[in-house]
Design a protein around this motif. Structure first.
Motif, PDB file in Angstrom:
ATOM      1  N   ARG A 152      39.565  -8.493 -22.553  1.00 38.57           N
ATOM      2  CA  ARG A 152      39.223  -7.155 -22.063  1.00 38.57           C
ATOM      3  C   ARG A 152      38.671  -6.263 -23.174  1.00 38.57           C
ATOM      4  NH1 ARG A 152      41.582  -7.142 -17.007  1.00 38.57           N
ATOM      5  NH2 ARG A 152      43.522  -8.335 -17.144  1.00 38.57           N
ATOM      6  N   LEU A 153      37.529  -6.649 -23.683  1.00 40.72           N
ATOM      7  CA  LEU A 153      36.916  -5.874 -24.768  1.00 40.72           C
ATOM      8  C   LEU A 153      36.570  -4.467 -24.300  1.00 40.72           C
ATOM      9  CD1 LEU A 153      35.871  -6.123 -27.707  1.00 40.72           C
ATOM     10  CD2 LEU A 153      33.654  -6.744 -26.773  1.00 40.72           C
ATOM     11  N   SER A 154      36.197  -4.351 -23.021  1.00 41.06           N
ATOM     12  CA  SER A 154      35.771  -3.038 -22.502  1.00 41.06           C
ATOM     13  C   SER A 154      36.873  -1.987 -22.667  1.00 41.06           C
ATOM     14  CB  SER A 154      35.396  -3.169 -21.025  1.00 41.06           C
ATOM     15  OG  SER A 154      36.496  -3.704 -20.310  1.00 41.06           O
ATOM     16  N   SER A 155      38.126  -2.430 -22.675  1.00 39.67           N
ATOM     17  CA  SER A 155      39.193  -1.431 -22.782  1.00 39.67           C
ATOM     18  C   SER A 155      39.439  -1.017 -24.237  1.00 39.67           C
ATOM     19  CB  SER A 155      40.484  -1.952 -22.143  1.00 39.67           C
ATOM     20  OG  SER A 155      40.955  -3.037 -22.899  1.00 39.67           O
ATOM     21  N   TYR A 156      38.672  -1.590 -25.183  1.00 39.28           N
ATOM     22  CA  TYR A 156      38.857  -1.245 -26.601  1.00 39.28           C
ATOM     23  C   TYR A 156      37.793  -0.283 -27.131  1.00 39.28           C
ATOM     24  CZ  TYR A 156      42.822  -4.198 -26.977  1.00 39.28           C
ATOM     25  OH  TYR A 156      44.088  -4.689 -26.816  1.00 39.28           O
ATOM     26  N   GLN A 157      36.884   0.115 -26.264  1.00 40.72           N
ATOM     27  CA  GLN A 157      35.784   0.966 -26.723  1.00 40.72           C
ATOM     28  C   GLN A 157      36.274   2.228 -27.445  1.00 40.72           C
ATOM     29  OE1 GLN A 157      32.678   1.294 -23.908  1.00 40.72           O
ATOM     30  NE2 GLN A 157      31.792   3.121 -24.816  1.00 40.72           N
ATOM     31  N   ASP A 158      37.182   2.961 -26.814  1.00 35.74           N
ATOM     32  CA  ASP A 158      37.642   4.217 -27.421  1.00 35.74           C
ATOM     33  C   ASP A 158      38.455   3.966 -28.683  1.00 35.74           C
ATOM     34  OD1 ASP A 158      36.368   5.527 -25.461  1.00 35.74           O
ATOM     35  OD2 ASP A 158      38.153   5.847 -24.197  1.00 35.74           O
ATOM     36  N   LYS A 159      39.282   2.931 -28.636  1.00 33.74           N
ATOM     37  CA  LYS A 159      40.113   2.622 -29.823  1.00 33.74           C
ATOM     38  C   LYS A 159      39.217   2.265 -31.009  1.00 33.74           C
ATOM     39  CE  LYS A 159      44.228   0.953 -27.426  1.00 33.74           C
ATOM     40  NZ  LYS A 159      43.832   0.375 -26.133  1.00 33.74           N
ATOM     41  N   LEU A 160      38.157   1.527 -30.739  1.00 32.84           N
ATOM     42  CA  LEU A 160      37.266   1.137 -31.832  1.00 32.84           C
ATOM     43  C   LEU A 160      36.532   2.354 -32.393  1.00 32.84           C
ATOM     44  CD1 LEU A 160      35.876  -2.226 -30.388  1.00 32.84           C
ATOM     45  CD2 LEU A 160      37.317  -1.959 -32.407  1.00 32.84           C
ATOM     46  N   LEU A 161      36.048   3.206 -31.489  1.00 34.44           N
ATOM     47  CA  LEU A 161      35.326   4.391 -31.964  1.00 34.44           C
ATOM     48  C   LEU A 161      36.254   5.280 -32.792  1.00 34.44           C
ATOM     49  CD1 LEU A 161      33.124   5.161 -28.825  1.00 34.44           C
ATOM     50  CD2 LEU A 161      32.353   4.304 -31.058  1.00 34.44           C
ATOM     51  N   ARG A 217      24.483   0.368 -41.516  1.00 34.29           N
ATOM     52  CA  ARG A 217      25.029  -0.684 -40.628  1.00 34.29           C
ATOM     53  C   ARG A 217      26.164  -0.114 -39.774  1.00 34.29           C
ATOM     54  NH1 ARG A 217      21.334  -3.994 -40.586  1.00 34.29           N
ATOM     55  NH2 ARG A 217      20.487  -4.458 -42.613  1.00 34.29           N
ATOM     56  N   ARG A 218      26.942   0.766 -40.384  1.00 37.05           N
ATOM     57  CA  ARG A 218      28.047   1.396 -39.654  1.00 37.05           C
ATOM     58  C   ARG A 218      27.481   2.149 -38.444  1.00 37.05           C
ATOM     59  NH1 ARG A 218      30.358   6.719 -39.994  1.00 37.05           N
ATOM     60  NH2 ARG A 218      32.504   6.606 -39.246  1.00 37.05           N
ATOM     61  N   ASN A 219      26.400   2.869 -38.682  1.00 37.02           N
ATOM     62  CA  ASN A 219      25.802   3.630 -37.592  1.00 37.02           C
ATOM     63  C   ASN A 219      25.327   2.718 -36.460  1.00 37.02           C
ATOM     64  OD1 ASN A 219      26.351   5.848 -39.098  1.00 37.02           O
ATOM     65  ND2 ASN A 219      24.269   6.030 -39.941  1.00 37.02           N
ATOM     66  N   GLU A 220      24.776   1.563 -36.847  1.00 35.17           N
ATOM     67  CA  GLU A 220      24.317   0.611 -35.822  1.00 35.17           C
ATOM     68  C   GLU A 220      25.484   0.132 -34.958  1.00 35.17           C
ATOM     69  OE1 GLU A 220      20.994  -1.455 -38.702  1.00 35.17           O
ATOM     70  OE2 GLU A 220      22.471  -2.772 -37.735  1.00 35.17           O
ATOM     71  N   VAL A 221      26.611  -0.155 -35.628  1.00 35.97           N
ATOM     72  CA  VAL A 221      27.784  -0.643 -34.885  1.00 35.97           C
ATOM     73  C   VAL A 221      28.285   0.453 -33.946  1.00 35.97           C
ATOM     74  CG1 VAL A 221      30.191  -1.387 -35.088  1.00 35.97           C
ATOM     75  CG2 VAL A 221      28.462  -2.323 -36.646  1.00 35.97           C
ATOM     76  N   ILE A 222      28.353   1.679 -34.462  1.00 35.78           N
ATOM     77  CA  ILE A 222      28.855   2.772 -33.622  1.00 35.78           C
ATOM     78  C   ILE A 222      27.953   2.941 -32.393  1.00 35.78           C
ATOM     79  CG2 ILE A 222      29.259   5.286 -33.539  1.00 35.78           C
ATOM     80  CD1 ILE A 222      30.288   5.067 -36.413  1.00 35.78           C
ATOM     81  N   SER A 223      26.639   2.888 -32.584  1.00 37.59           N
ATOM     82  CA  SER A 223      25.820   3.069 -31.372  1.00 37.59           C
ATOM     83  C   SER A 223      25.954   1.889 -30.426  1.00 37.59           C
ATOM     84  CB  SER A 223      24.356   3.414 -31.639  1.00 37.59           C
ATOM     85  OG  SER A 223      23.907   2.851 -32.768  1.00 37.59           O
ATOM     86  N   ILE A 268      26.049 -11.096 -38.550  1.00 35.00           N
ATOM     87  CA  ILE A 268      27.337 -11.372 -37.909  1.00 35.00           C
ATOM     88  C   ILE A 268      28.287 -10.179 -38.039  1.00 35.00           C
ATOM     89  CG2 ILE A 268      27.176 -13.890 -38.026  1.00 35.00           C
ATOM     90  CD1 ILE A 268      28.959 -13.813 -40.519  1.00 35.00           C
ATOM     91  N   LEU A 269      27.693  -9.014 -38.298  1.00 34.01           N
ATOM     92  CA  LEU A 269      28.533  -7.823 -38.449  1.00 34.01           C
ATOM     93  C   LEU A 269      29.241  -7.468 -37.142  1.00 34.01           C
ATOM     94  CD1 LEU A 269      29.550  -5.424 -40.057  1.00 34.01           C
ATOM     95  CD2 LEU A 269      27.444  -4.210 -39.491  1.00 34.01           C
ATOM     96  N   ARG A 270      28.525  -7.603 -36.020  1.00 29.20           N
ATOM     97  CA  ARG A 270      29.111  -7.205 -34.746  1.00 29.20           C
ATOM     98  C   ARG A 270      30.414  -7.983 -34.454  1.00 29.20           C
ATOM     99  NH1 ARG A 270      25.662  -8.068 -29.395  1.00 29.20           N
ATOM    100  NH2 ARG A 270      24.108  -6.915 -30.567  1.00 29.20           N
ATOM    101  N   PHE A 271      30.386  -9.265 -34.761  1.00 24.72           N
ATOM    102  CA  PHE A 271      31.591 -10.071 -34.521  1.00 24.72           C
ATOM    103  C   PHE A 271      32.765  -9.557 -35.364  1.00 24.72           C
ATOM    104  CE2 PHE A 271      27.944 -12.810 -33.753  1.00 24.72           C
ATOM    105  CZ  PHE A 271      28.244 -13.336 -32.506  1.00 24.72           C
ATOM    106  N   HIS A 272      32.443  -9.149 -36.587  1.00 24.31           N
ATOM    107  CA  HIS A 272      33.502  -8.730 -37.520  1.00 24.31           C
ATOM    108  C   HIS A 272      33.937  -7.283 -37.329  1.00 24.31           C
ATOM    109  CE1 HIS A 272      32.308 -12.414 -39.590  1.00 24.31           C
ATOM    110  NE2 HIS A 272      33.479 -12.352 -40.185  1.00 24.31           N
TER     111      HIS A 272
END
Ligand code: ME8
Length: 497
Positions: free
Chosen positions: A163-172, A187-193, A259-263
């Motif tokens: 359930r990755l979708s439920s982690y959106q707010d926690k990750l942000l 790169r951080r900005n890319e991940v955040i968007s 492979i930043l997105r995975f990490h």
């Protein structure tokens, strides 16, 4: 005095797919982590440094099939090549982990159990890129290809989802509260968007395929290779038998930008779900092209680290990779540029400084007296030498490896200029006191430089330490002043042919 209990630090490389031989891109990520590990060790930290091979998944299974070997034999052979590369580029890793090892299978399965509350079963249908080991959203597929250019194939199977979708707010919230969690900033900005654009649940098992870690209690399903691969970092720290909290909290994952997105997205989500500690930082480095083109087997321009080492030398390669390009940016591997770096920075600047100063001291019989006051010019170089490691500490903690080398070479240039200005070959005839002061300051500077380059160019640093009869085991040794020192006659560090 050494601290009673050493502070901890952890650095990791990506674990490499064994679908081909190691090349300079793999060496790059590995040497970067090695430089950081070596610096931290010299700085008194207890360091855990891991690297290894990622052996499951469709891509590896297909490569094994193509080679005509069974997948176990194939994995042993190619993984060995990566292990050999670690030796060839002088890595100081503690652990070389293979995802086919029993300890890792146990660890990945234990992680799975800990995130089970966020896992549900459904079915998947969509495009899969075997080369990227990733599902590609329909709207990103163009002409049958993933954004990376890899071909995609249609897959339909029963699958477990996280359930990755439920982690959106926690990750942000994680990125917001820890601005240094992802580096470099762009790169951080890319991940955040990416996360802001909405996260979909992630398919994390495969059922049409069996080269993977079996899912506990679900016959016929193996883990998606990325959940298996990411778990390597905690396996290496002793999970599930050991508490990995404190090392994880100090852990810097060095990864390629692709492979930043995975990490930076999936991995923290899994860890939060499991209630495990998050790493301290994910640093995404750039990619090397070769003579202006993407490295590719079909073009035949893949840079083989063994060739470079044979033709130019190992420390020369380690220097070039981190001086030529700011760590985090893309770079081009050009033999011409490498030759220039070796000739100007290494032979002319560093080699010449060490040679001219130590040979001169040896010629006059050594025995430098230290009872004199330093004048302004001498103090400047002396203070700069003393501050070198302090400045580097700051840069290495930001993974600014190029900045650290620039700082060292600044001192190399200033020291060479100091020799030219002070002319010790004239002072020897006119003013012994000044001569002693000048040479002592130069010894301090060469010693600091040797410590500074030690994480980058370990063999070269060792030669300088040997000339000067220094152990070179810890930055603390820089605090010891020279007295009555004699030296070995130095041999050229970077002989010109
Ligand atoms: O992605 N320039 O493995 P991989 C710079 N198994 N770095 C390069 C490079 C290049 N041209 N080519 C490769 C995987 N690299 C997964 C990782 S981690 C839990 C799993 C480096 O064999 C770079 O660090 O494709 C990149 O991220 C890594 O090799 C990928 O190796």
């Amino acid at each position: 005095m050494r601290k009673e209990r050493l502070s901890e630090f952890c650095v990791t490389t990506p674990i490499y797919y064994i679908n081909g031989d190691p090349h300079v891109g793999h060496a790059y990520a590995s040497i970067a982590a090695d430089i950081i590990a070596r610096f931290k060790r010299l700085d008194g930290f207890r360091v855990h440094f891991s690297t290894g091979t990622d052996e499951h998944g469709i891509k590896v299974a297909r490569s094994a099939e193509k080679s005509g070997m069974d997948v176990h034999t194939y994995s042993d052979i190619i993984s060995r090549k990566f292990k050999d590369m670690s030796r060839a580029v002088n890595l100081s890793e503690h652990d070389f982990i293979r995802t086919t090892e029993e300890r890792h299978i146990r660890s990945a399965q234990a992680l799975w159990k800990m995130i089970e509350k966020d896992i549900y079963k459904s079915s998947y249908s969509g495009w899969y890129s075997a080369r990227d080991e990733e599902y590609v959203p329909e709207n990103e597929v163009v002409d049958g290809k993933a954004p990376s250019g890899a071909p995609v194939e249609w897959m339909e199977e029963e699958s477990f989802f996280f359930r990755l979708s439920s982690y959106q707010d926690k990750l942000l919230e994680l990125y917001e509260k820890n601005p240094d969690f992802i580096a470099p900033v762009a790169r951080r900005n890319e991940v955040i968007s990416f996360v802001k654009s909405g996260l979909k649940d992630l398919s994390i098992s495969r059922s049409k395929f069996n080269w993977g870690i079996p899912i506990p209690g679900a016959d016929g399903h193996v883990m998606y290779v990325w959940i298996d691969a990411l778990a390597n970092y905690i396996t290496s720290l002793g999970f599930p038998d050991k508490d990995v909290t404190s090392m994880m909290s100090q852990c810097v994952h060095i990864v390629g930008k692709e492979i930043l997105r995975f990490h930076a997205v999936y991995w923290p989500a899994f860890l939060i779900s499991a209630g495990l500690e998050l790493p301290r930082r994910i640093f995404a480095h750039g990619w090397w092209t070769s003579e202006g083109q993407k490295m590719s087997k079909s073009i035949g321009n893949v840079v083989d680290p063994y060739d470079v080492i044979k033709n130019f030398g190992l420390d020369q390669l380690r220097y070039f990779l981190f001086r030529e390009v700011r760590f985090g940016e893309d770079g081009d591997f050009s033999k011409e540029n490498m030759k220039n770096r070796i000739s100007y920075d290494l032979a002319n600047d560093l080699g010449n400084l060490v040679q001219r100063v130590l040979a001169f001291i040896q010629k006059i019989g050594g025995n430098l007296e230290t009872n004199y006051d330093l004048n302004e010019a001498e103090k400047r170089v002396f203070e700069k030498s003393k501050n070198l490691i302090v400045q580097m500490r700051n840069l290495i903690d930001k993974q600014d490896l190029c900045g650290a080398l620039e700082t060292i070479w600044n001192l190399v240039s200033e020291s060479n200029k100091f020799v030219n200005d002070m002319k010790p070959w004239e002072l020897v005839k006119t003013d012994t006191n000044r001569l002693n002061a000048v040479l002592t300051v130069l010894c301090e500077s060469i010693r600091s430089i040797a410590f500074g380059i030690a994480p980058f160019l370990p063999d070269t640093a060792k030669k300088i330490f040997d000339f000067m009869d220094i152990e070179g085991k810890s930055f603390e040794e820089i605090e010891i002043r020279f007295t009555n020192q004699t030296f070995e006659a130095p041999i050229p560090l970077f002989p010109k042919d």
